[in-house]
Design a protein around this motif. Structure first.
Motif, PDB file in Angstrom:
ATOM      1  N   ARG A 263       0.827  -1.204   0.000  1.00  0.00           N
ATOM      2  CA  ARG A 263       0.000   0.000   0.000  1.00  0.00           C
ATOM      3  C   ARG A 263       0.861   1.254   0.000  1.00  0.00           C
ATOM      4  N   LYS A 264       1.918   1.252   0.835  1.00  0.00           N
ATOM      5  CA  LYS A 264       2.771   2.440   0.939  1.00  0.00           C
ATOM      6  C   LYS A 264       3.583   2.674  -0.335  1.00  0.00           C
ATOM      7  N   VAL A 265       4.047   1.608  -0.966  1.00  0.00           N
ATOM      8  CA  VAL A 265       4.796   1.758  -2.220  1.00  0.00           C
ATOM      9  C   VAL A 265       3.888   2.363  -3.284  1.00  0.00           C
ATOM     10  N   ARG A 266       2.651   1.898  -3.336  1.00  0.00           N
ATOM     11  CA  ARG A 266       1.698   2.421  -4.323  1.00  0.00           C
ATOM     12  C   ARG A 266       1.372   3.891  -4.027  1.00  0.00           C
ATOM     13  N   ILE A 267       1.218   4.225  -2.755  1.00  0.00           N
ATOM     14  CA  ILE A 267       0.942   5.614  -2.381  1.00  0.00           C
ATOM     15  C   ILE A 267       2.133   6.502  -2.741  1.00  0.00           C
ATOM     16  N   ALA A 268       3.338   6.002  -2.468  1.00  0.00           N
ATOM     17  CA  ALA A 268       4.544   6.778  -2.786  1.00  0.00           C
ATOM     18  C   ALA A 268       4.651   7.024  -4.288  1.00  0.00           C
ATOM     19  N   ALA A 269       4.383   5.979  -5.067  1.00  0.00           N
ATOM     20  CA  ALA A 269       4.409   6.140  -6.526  1.00  0.00           C
ATOM     21  C   ALA A 269       3.330   7.123  -6.966  1.00  0.00           C
ATOM     22  N   GLY A 270       2.167   7.034  -6.325  1.00  0.00           N
ATOM     23  CA  GLY A 270       1.085   7.967  -6.635  1.00  0.00           C
ATOM     24  C   GLY A 270       1.452   9.394  -6.274  1.00  0.00           C
TER      25      GLY A 270
END
Length: 396
Positions: A263-270
Motif C-alpha cells: 500500500r505504501k509503495v503504491r501511495i509513494a508512486a502515486g
C-alpha cells in the motif's frame, strides 16, 4: 570537505523540517493568523435547509463488508429522502452485487470489466445529480453525524472540498502495521487541521471526503491517488479544502507489514505521479500560501526528503573522520545508529507479533521512507508496462 559538511547540515535541516519543523512552524503561523482573524462560526443548517447528497462507494469484491456498510449508511443522521446511496462495482466477480440486491436503498452501477477505481469514479459521476457527493470506502465505518458535519463545512462558499478524518480502529494487539499506522494518522490529522486553519488542507483521504459536484473533473484512468488529484484540482480552481475532524471514517489497520508495504509503495508512486500532474501548484506567485503548504507537507515527503534521510548516515561517517567538530558528529552518528537499531529491533518484534509501540515508531518511520524510494521503481515499471501494452495495441 566543506561541501560535504554543507550538504550534511542542509540534509539534516530538510529532514527535520519535513517531519517536525513544518508542524511547529505551522502551529505558530495559525496562532498568529487567528490573533488578527478570528474563525467564523456558522450555524448548523436545519433539516429543511440540508441539501440532497450522494454517498458514493466504489467497490471491488467487497461481499464480506457490504451488509455492514449498508447498515452503517442507513444509521447516519441525515434525512432519508435527501440521501442517495450509490455503489459502483466495476469488475466485481464475487457476491457483492448479489448482496447489494437485498438493499432497496442502494443504487448499483455494475460493469463486468475491471478498469480500476479511477475509471469507476469517472463513470459513476455521470449518474450523480445531487449538488454534493461524499466519497467513502466499503470497508470503513462513518460516525453518525458525519454527513451533517460535512454539509456544515460547505456553508462556507469558498470551500470546494471537505476532507474527513481517517481513524485506525484500536486492536487488542496492534501489529507494527496497525500500531504505526494509527500513530501516523494521529499526527497527520493534527497537521491537516492546522493546514485547514491556516488556509487549506493539503488533499483528502479516500476513506471520507466530499466535493461540490460541479467541480468534479475526470481523471486519467491510470491515476494512482485519485482522492489527492481530485481534491487538489479543486484548489487549483480557487477553492479551499476544509478539514472536518468531527466527520470521520474508521477502518482496521493493515493486517501485516507485507500488506502495508504494498500500500505504501503504491501511495509513494502515486505521490510522485501527483507532483508531476499537479506541477502548476509549485508556482508560489500563483498559489502563494497553498504552494508553501503543498511543498512542505507533501512534495518534500514524496520526493527529496527520503533520499536525504538515508544520505545522512554516510555523510555523517565521512565527517566524523575529516571535520573539526568530530565530537559533535560522533554524537549525531550515535543517535542515528541508535535510531536504525531501534527500527531494526521493531522489525524483528513485528515478525514475532510482539506489541511495542515505542519501537514501532522508528520502524514505521524508516519503513515509510524506504517505500517512498521503492515508489520510484514502482512508477518506472508501471510506465514501462503501460508503454509496452500501448505498443502491442498499435501493432495489433
Amino acid at each position: 570537505m566543506k561541501t560535504v559538511e554543507i550538504n550534511f547540515w542542509i540534509s539534516l535541516f530538510i529532514v527535520f523540517y519535513t517531519y517536525m519543523g513544518y508542524g511547529i512552524l505551522l502551529y505558530f503561523l495559525v496562532k498568529i493568523k487567528e490573533c488578527f482573524h478570528k474563525p467564523v462560526h456558522r450555524p448548523m443548517p436545519a433539516d429543511e435547509a440540508l441539501p440532497e447528497l450522494t454517498l458514493f462507494i466504489a467497490a471491488y469484491n467487497e461481499e464480506e463488508v457490504v451488509d455492514e456498510k449498508m447498515r452503517n449508511c442507513l444509521e447516519l443522521d441525515y434525512p432519508a429522502d435527501k440521501l442517495h446511496i450509490l455503489w459502483v462495482t466495476d469488475g466485481s466477480n464475487d457476491h457483492t452485487n448479489e448482496r447489494l440486491s437485498h438493499w432497496s436503498q442502494a443504487t448499483v452501477l455494475h460493469q463486468p470489466q475491471r478498469q480500476g477505481k479511477t475509471a469507476a469514479l469517472n463513470r459513476g459521476m455521470h449518474f450523480v445529480e445531487t449538488p454534493l457527493v461524499v466519497f467513502t470506502d466499503a470497508n470503513t465505518h462513518l460516525n453518525r453525524e458525519a454527513l451533517r458535519e460535512i454539509v456544515h463545512a460547505f456553508t462556507d462558499p469558498k470551500v470546494g472540498c471537505v476532507a474527513g478524518e481517517k481513524r485506525i480502529a484500536v486492536q487488542t494487539k496492534d501489529n507494527a502495521a496497525s500500531g504505526g499506522e494509527g500513530l501516523y494518522w494521529k499526527y497527520e490529522s493534527t497537521l491537516k487541521a492546522l493546514d485547514s486553519r491556516l488556509y487549506s488542507a493539503v488533499g483528502a483521504a479516500g476513506e471520507l471526503f466530499a466535493i461540490r459536484c460541479g467541480l468534479f473533473e475526470e481523471m486519467k484512468t491510470d491515476t494512482l491517488l485519485d482522492d489527492f488529484i481530485l481534491s487538489l484540482r479543486i484548489v487549483m480552481h480557487g477553492y479551499t479544502i476544509a478539514y472536518c475532524a468531527n466527520a470521520y471514517a474508521v477502518e482496521s489497520g493493515s493486517a501485516d507489514m507485507r500488506e502495508e508495504e504494498k500500500r505504501k509503495v503504491r501511495i509513494a508512486a502515486g505521490g510522485l505521479q501527483s507532483i508531476w500532474r499537479l506541477r502548476p501548484l509549485l508556482n508560489p506567485f500563483r498559489y502563494g500560501t497553498f504552494c508553501f503548504q503543498y511543498i512542505s507537507h507533501r512534495v518534500l515527503r514524496w520526493s527529496l526528503t527520503p533520499i536525504l534521510l538515508f544520505l545522512l548516515l554516510p555523510l555523517n561517517i565521512a565527517l566524523l573522520f575529516t571535520a573539526d567538530a568530530s565530537c559533535l558528529y560522533a554524537v549525531i552518528l550515535v543517535l542515528q545508529v541508535l535510531f536504525y537499531l531501534m527500527g531494526s529491533w521493531g522489525y524483528y518484534l513485528s515478525t514475532k507479533q510482539i506489541k511495542n509501540k515505542i519501537l514501532f515508531i522508528p520502524y514505521y518511520f524508516l519503513f515509510m521512507n524506504i517505500n517512498v524510494i521503492r515508489g520510484f521503481n514502482y512508477l518506472r515499471k508501471r510506465k514501462g508496462s503501460a508503454s509496452g501494452a500501448w505498443e502491442k495495441a498499435k501493432r495489433a
